[in-house]
Design a protein around this motif. Structure first.
Motif, PDB file in Angstrom:
ATOM      1  N   LEU A   1      -0.707   2.804  11.386  1.00 45.94           N
ATOM      2  CA  LEU A   1      -0.429   2.836  10.176  1.00 45.94           C
ATOM      3  C   LEU A   1      -0.559   1.301   9.520  1.00 45.94           C
ATOM      4  CD1 LEU A   1       2.526   5.207   9.379  1.00 45.94           C
ATOM      5  CD2 LEU A   1      -0.055   5.600   8.836  1.00 45.94           C
TER       6      LEU A   1
ATOM      7  N   LEU B   1      -4.198   0.982   9.301  1.00 47.01           N
ATOM      8  CA  LEU B   1      -4.626   1.603   8.081  1.00 47.01           C
ATOM      9  C   LEU B   1      -4.101   0.561   6.792  1.00 47.01           C
ATOM     10  CD1 LEU B   1      -3.762   5.448   8.705  1.00 47.01           C
ATOM     11  CD2 LEU B   1      -6.288   4.322   8.725  1.00 47.01           C
ATOM     12  N   ALA B   2      -3.173   0.161   6.767  1.00 46.40           N
ATOM     13  CA  ALA B   2      -2.450  -1.023   5.701  1.00 46.40           C
ATOM     14  C   ALA B   2      -3.455  -1.964   5.465  1.00 46.40           C
ATOM     15  CB  ALA B   2      -1.240  -1.450   6.210  1.00 46.40           C
TER      16      ALA B   2
ATOM     17  N   LEU C   1       2.632  10.630   4.474  1.00 45.10           N
ATOM     18  CA  LEU C   1       2.525   9.305   5.035  1.00 45.10           C
ATOM     19  C   LEU C   1       0.827   8.843   5.040  1.00 45.10           C
ATOM     20  CD1 LEU C   1       5.261   8.268   7.307  1.00 45.10           C
ATOM     21  CD2 LEU C   1       5.420   8.211   5.069  1.00 45.10           C
ATOM     22  N   VAL C   2       0.219   9.819   5.282  1.00 43.03           N
ATOM     23  CA  VAL C   2      -1.067   9.702   5.666  1.00 43.03           C
ATOM     24  C   VAL C   2      -2.091  10.914   5.144  1.00 43.03           C
ATOM     25  CG1 VAL C   2      -2.921   9.611   7.500  1.00 43.03           C
ATOM     26  CG2 VAL C   2      -1.033   8.377   8.038  1.00 43.03           C
TER      27      VAL C   2
ATOM     28  N   ARG D   1      -6.162   7.688   5.938  1.00 46.91           N
ATOM     29  CA  ARG D   1      -5.764   6.510   5.015  1.00 46.91           C
ATOM     30  C   ARG D   1      -4.472   6.805   4.671  1.00 46.91           C
ATOM     31  NH1 ARG D   1      -9.654   7.045  -0.191  1.00 46.91           N
ATOM     32  NH2 ARG D   1      -8.617   8.987  -1.273  1.00 46.91           N
ATOM     33  N   LEU D   2      -3.820   5.637   4.349  1.00 46.57           N
ATOM     34  CA  LEU D   2      -2.395   5.716   3.864  1.00 46.57           C
ATOM     35  C   LEU D   2      -2.429   6.671   2.639  1.00 46.57           C
ATOM     36  CD1 LEU D   2      -1.227   2.273   4.130  1.00 46.57           C
ATOM     37  CD2 LEU D   2      -0.959   3.959   5.769  1.00 46.57           C
TER      38      LEU D   2
ATOM     39  N   LYS E   1       0.299   6.542   0.335  1.00 44.72           N
ATOM     40  CA  LYS E   1       0.980   5.730  -0.590  1.00 44.72           C
ATOM     41  C   LYS E   1       0.827   4.400  -0.243  1.00 44.72           C
ATOM     42  CE  LYS E   1       5.403   7.182   1.247  1.00 44.72           C
ATOM     43  NZ  LYS E   1       6.787   7.755   0.965  1.00 44.72           N
TER      44      LYS E   1
ATOM     45  N   ALA F   1       1.541   0.669   1.067  1.00 44.02           N
ATOM     46  CA  ALA F   1       2.270   0.182   2.412  1.00 44.02           C
ATOM     47  C   ALA F   1       3.794  -0.394   2.092  1.00 44.02           C
ATOM     48  CB  ALA F   1       1.593  -0.895   3.091  1.00 44.02           C
TER      49      ALA F   1
ATOM     50  N   ILE G   1       6.282   2.578   2.184  1.00 40.06           N
ATOM     51  CA  ILE G   1       6.540   3.403   3.337  1.00 40.06           C
ATOM     52  C   ILE G   1       7.454   2.833   4.370  1.00 40.06           C
ATOM     53  CG2 ILE G   1       5.402   4.214   5.614  1.00 40.06           C
ATOM     54  CD1 ILE G   1       2.609   4.519   4.061  1.00 40.06           C
TER      55      ILE G   1
ATOM     56  N   ILE H   1       8.136   6.531   9.164  1.00 41.31           N
ATOM     57  CA  ILE H   1       7.217   6.636  10.251  1.00 41.31           C
ATOM     58  C   ILE H   1       7.837   7.044  11.673  1.00 41.31           C
ATOM     59  CG2 ILE H   1       5.714   5.159  11.824  1.00 41.31           C
ATOM     60  CD1 ILE H   1       5.452   3.381   9.369  1.00 41.31           C
TER      61      ILE H   1
ATOM     62  N   LEU I   1       6.195  -0.781   5.700  1.00 46.65           N
ATOM     63  CA  LEU I   1       4.907  -1.097   6.510  1.00 46.65           C
ATOM     64  C   LEU I   1       4.349  -2.717   5.900  1.00 46.65           C
ATOM     65  CD1 LEU I   1       3.176   0.152   8.284  1.00 46.65           C
ATOM     66  CD2 LEU I   1       1.797   1.359   6.348  1.00 46.65           C
TER      67      LEU I   1
END
Length: 159
Positions: free
Chosen positions: A17, A20-21, A62-63, A74-75, A77, A79, A82, A87, A138
């Motif tokens: 994550l 991804l952020a 989350l993803v 991808r996320l 929402k 970062a 989250i 997580i 995140l």
């Protein structure tokens, strides 16, 4: 013996994550997706394990994941929205932080009461851990990771 293996799902999910952020920063309005192969390279594992790791993160909201050749993750929402507790819960589920030894016959005050004592200790510890994780997002974690990198790269510091 398998129950004593260190559980790395949370740390792997967090690392994925965080990655991804970083990719979401490239185009916040329409973040690019990362393939399971890209994430596997980041996590030093294989794409099949990454896809399994993503399933509870997708179910937890989350993803976002799309299938196909151009698909990826991808996320779901920002970062900033989250928490690490989310997580953790998505990646580990309801699995307790620690496992208690199976009950044995009560032969003294210790054996009669340690299972209940350990259960309470475990619940208190897990609550404390989740409170710490709930207080960090995140985005906070990515900033902290970046600060560590700056510190490590500073002149005169060992790398």
């Amino acid at each position: 013996m398998n129950e004593h293996v260190l559980d790395i799902r949370f740390s792997s999910a967090l690392k994925a994550l965080l990655y991804l952020a970083v990719t979401a920063e490239q185009d916040p309005a329409d973040p690019p997706t990362s393939s399971s192969a890209q994430l596997a390279e980041v996590l030093a594992t294989n794409a099949s394990l990454v896809r399994k790791l993503l399933v509870p993160l997708v179910h937890g909201g989350l993803v976002e994941s799309t299938k196909g050749r151009a698909g990826g993750a991808r996320l779901a929402k920002p970062a900033e929205e989250i928490t690490l507790a989310e997580i953790y819960r998505c990646s580990v589920g309801d699995k307790p932080l620690w496992a208690c030894r199976p009950d044995t016959a009560a032969s003294c005050e210790v054996t009669a009461n340690t299972a209940e004592f350990f259960s309470r200790l475990s619940a208190d510890t897990e609550e404390a851990v989740l409170n710490v994780l709930a207080s960090r997002t995140l985005a906070d974690s990515l900033a902290e990771v970046r600060a560590l990198d700056v510190t490590a790269a500073a002149p005169g510091t060992a790398r």
